[in-house]
Enzyme design. Structure first.
Site, short mmCIF file in Angstrom:
data_model
loop_
_atom_site.label_atom_id
_atom_site.label_comp_id
_atom_site.label_asym_id
_atom_site.label_seq_id
_atom_site.Cartn_x
_atom_site.Cartn_y
_atom_site.Cartn_z
N GLU A 130 62.19 29.67 -4.26
CA GLU A 130 62.60 28.28 -4.52
C GLU A 130 63.18 27.56 -3.31
OE1 GLU A 130 64.99 28.53 -8.10
OE2 GLU A 130 63.40 29.57 -9.18
N ASN B 254 57.92 32.23 -3.50
CA ASN B 254 57.79 32.06 -4.95
C ASN B 254 58.53 30.79 -5.38
OD1 ASN B 254 57.09 33.41 -7.56
ND2 ASN B 254 59.32 33.56 -7.84
N HIS C 170 56.67 28.23 -15.18
CA HIS C 170 57.53 27.94 -16.34
C HIS C 170 57.06 26.59 -16.88
CE1 HIS C 170 60.24 31.25 -15.70
NE2 HIS C 170 60.40 30.91 -14.43
N GLU D 129 56.09 34.16 -13.35
CA GLU D 129 57.19 34.07 -14.33
C GLU D 129 56.75 33.24 -15.54
OE1 GLU D 129 60.86 32.75 -12.53
OE2 GLU D 129 60.49 33.89 -10.70
N ASP E 180 56.06 31.32 -18.74
CA ASP E 180 56.42 31.06 -20.14
C ASP E 180 56.04 29.62 -20.45
OD1 ASP E 180 58.67 29.85 -18.87
OD2 ASP E 180 59.97 31.52 -19.39
O1 G3I Z 1 76.01 39.07 -16.17
C1 G3I Z 1 76.74 38.02 -16.84
C2 G3I Z 1 77.61 38.57 -17.92
O2 G3I Z 1 78.59 39.41 -17.35
C3 G3I Z 1 78.26 37.40 -18.66
O3 G3I Z 1 79.00 37.87 -19.73
C4 G3I Z 1 77.20 36.45 -19.19
C5 G3I Z 1 77.80 35.23 -19.88
O4 G3I Z 1 77.05 34.07 -19.65
O5 G3I Z 1 76.42 36.02 -18.12
C6 G3I Z 1 75.74 37.06 -17.44
O6 G3I Z 1 74.99 36.50 -16.39
C7 G3I Z 1 73.80 35.84 -16.77
C8 G3I Z 1 72.65 36.49 -16.01
O7 G3I Z 1 71.44 35.79 -16.25
C9 G3I Z 1 72.45 37.95 -16.39
O8 G3I Z 1 72.16 38.07 -17.76
C10 G3I Z 1 73.92 34.38 -16.39
O9 G3I Z 1 74.88 33.73 -17.21
C11 G3I Z 1 72.58 33.69 -16.57
O10 G3I Z 1 72.68 32.38 -16.02
C12 G3I Z 1 71.49 34.45 -15.83
O11 G3I Z 1 70.26 33.80 -16.08
C13 G3I Z 1 69.17 34.21 -15.30
C14 G3I Z 1 68.68 33.04 -14.44
O12 G3I Z 1 67.54 33.46 -13.71
C15 G3I Z 1 69.72 32.55 -13.47
O13 G3I Z 1 69.24 31.43 -12.79
C16 G3I Z 1 68.06 34.65 -16.21
O14 G3I Z 1 68.47 35.82 -16.93
C17 G3I Z 1 66.80 34.95 -15.39
O15 G3I Z 1 65.74 35.22 -16.28
C18 G3I Z 1 66.47 33.74 -14.55
O16 G3I Z 1 65.33 34.00 -13.79
C19 G3I Z 1 64.90 32.95 -12.92
C20 G3I Z 1 64.18 33.60 -11.77
O17 G3I Z 1 65.03 34.54 -11.15
C21 G3I Z 1 63.71 32.56 -10.75
N1 G3I Z 1 62.93 31.54 -11.40
C22 G3I Z 1 63.52 30.92 -12.56
C23 G3I Z 1 63.93 31.96 -13.58
C24 G3I Z 1 64.46 31.31 -14.81
O18 G3I Z 1 65.67 30.66 -14.57
#
Ligand code: G3I
Length: 344
Positions: free
Chosen positions: A158, A199, A235, A264, A266
């Site tokens: 990104e 990516n 996405h 990725e 969806d």
């Molecule tokens: O690990 C913490 C946990 O300790 C806490 O309790 C919880 C409460 O919100 O949050 C947890 O962290 C989360 C993390 O995923 C792990 O589960 C974050 O809030 C959450 O924002 C984060 O989201 C991820 C996101 O990237 C962040 O931008 C998604 O799972 C993940 O699928 C997503 O993936 C991205 C790709 O890397 C890049 N392209 C876009 C894609 C979708 O956003």
């Protein structure tokens, strides 16, 4: 043709769920998405995340239907270098171990990204020399750790804004655009064989943002910088229309000598999911599968997890969801059958 195929898929869907659901008994196993993709020399993968790996029914499908896995979070900077110079590969390793046990290959995601960075990195002003050293050490330590275990890396994720200008990240601000070439070269030094990707999202159509990647890729290739591929996250959202120039876009990157991958995928919708929206979604999944199959250098497709149970969408886009080919009960949706159909 497609309409006919979809109608047919709809009619027999219920029967197929019973007979060929991904949990079908051994000995009566229909080909999986992975089997079907391999007949075209492609992979069909899914992202997964560590907290999900306690869910046995989920793991059964993850381990059988796909031949490629991407860790959704476990290889990101905040997870792998939580303190400066202190590396923790536990989460990524867990996913690599799962993949190896199921004969699946792994895409590494991601080395350099402005999001999900550790606090020690974001909470400080860096000089260019300092940040360059930090970035090189991070990239090379992680790439070395996963050498031979991942077949591709999203080296930089990104890097551009929607209008094709550089995204204002700590890396761009401090190091200038040359950080991309440096990152790719450092990754190549650490693993001479792994495929190196840039990516991004919203680069499925020909437009300002994908043009920026096209120009950058051309320049990097001309300079002999090791770049192997462009990852199109894909996405998508029903309310914004299908990216009709996807195939043309994949083709122009191929002509530069680059692989592409849908990394990725969806396809979200405004809830509630109706039969009509699910049919349209199925059509889009088939269309993007067709587009990848039409371009030899489109090497594979990865869904951003495979079930609505673990999709990132509802938490990020209020009122939207149902984006994946399996529903929250792990039952295949029309999209699943449409992908199968497109791969046949
Ligand atoms: O690990 C913490 C946990 O300790 C806490 O309790 C919880 C409460 O919100 O949050 C947890 O962290 C989360 C993390 O995923 C792990 O589960 C974050 O809030 C959450 O924002 C984060 O989201 C991820 C996101 O990237 C962040 O931008 C998604 O799972 C993940 O699928 C997503 O993936 C991205 C790709 O890397 C890049 N392209 C876009 C894609 C979708 O956003």
């Amino acid at each position: 043709m497609r309409t006919h195929r979809l109608r047919l898929a709809g009619v027999v869907a219920a029967v197929l769920v019973a007979v060929t659901a991904p949990t079908a008994q051994a000995g009566h196993r229909d080909p999986t998405l992975a089997d079907l993709a391999q007949r075209h020399g492609r992979y069909f993968g899914s992202a997964t995340d560590n907290p999900e790996l306690v869910d046995e029914p989920y793991k059964a499908v993850l381990g059988s239907e796909f031949d490629q896995i991407t860790p959704g979070n476990g290889m990101k900077w905040y997870a792998t270098e939580p303190q400066q110079g202190v590396f923790d590969f536990t989460k990524g390793d867990e996913i690599v171990d799962f993949a190896r046990a199921h004969h699946q290959k792994v895409r590494g995601h991601t080395l350099v990204w402005h999001s999900q960075l550790p606090g020690w990195l974001t909470g400080k002003e860096w000089t260019a020399d300092e940040l360059r050293a930090v970035l090189k050490n991070h990239i090379q330590t992680e790439v070395r750790h996963y050498r031979g275990k991942v077949f591709a890396w999203d080296v930089v994720n990104e890097a551009f804004n929607e209008d094709g200008t550089w995204r204002d990240t700590v890396f761009y601000r401090t190091l200038g655009p040359g950080y991309i070439a440096d990152a790719l070269r450092w990754a190549r030094q650490a693993d001479p064989k792994v495929k190196l990707y840039l990516n991004d999202y919203n680069i499925e159509t020909v437009g300002a943002k994908s043009d920026a990647y096209y120009a950058l890729a051309k320049e990097l290739k001309a300079q002999g910088v090791p770049l192997d591929g462009i990852g199109l996250q894909a996405h998508l959202a029903l309310q914004y229309g299908y990216p009709t120039s996807l195939e043309e876009n994949l083709r122009r990157f191929a002509k530069l000598g680059l692989d592409t991958a849908l990394t990725e995928v969806d396809i979200r919708m405004i809830l509630p999911a109706t039969e009509e929206k699910l049919a349209q979604q199925a059509q889009w999944y088939a269309d993007l599968t067709d587009a990848c199959l039409a371009v030899r250098r489109c090497v594979g497709i990865t869904v951003w997890d495979y079930t609505d149970k673990y999709s990132w969408i509802p938490a990020f886009f209020e009122g939207q969801g149902a984006a994946l080919p399996w529903d929250e009960q792990l039952l295949p949706k029309p999209a699943y059958f449409a992908i199968r159909d497109a791969l046949r």
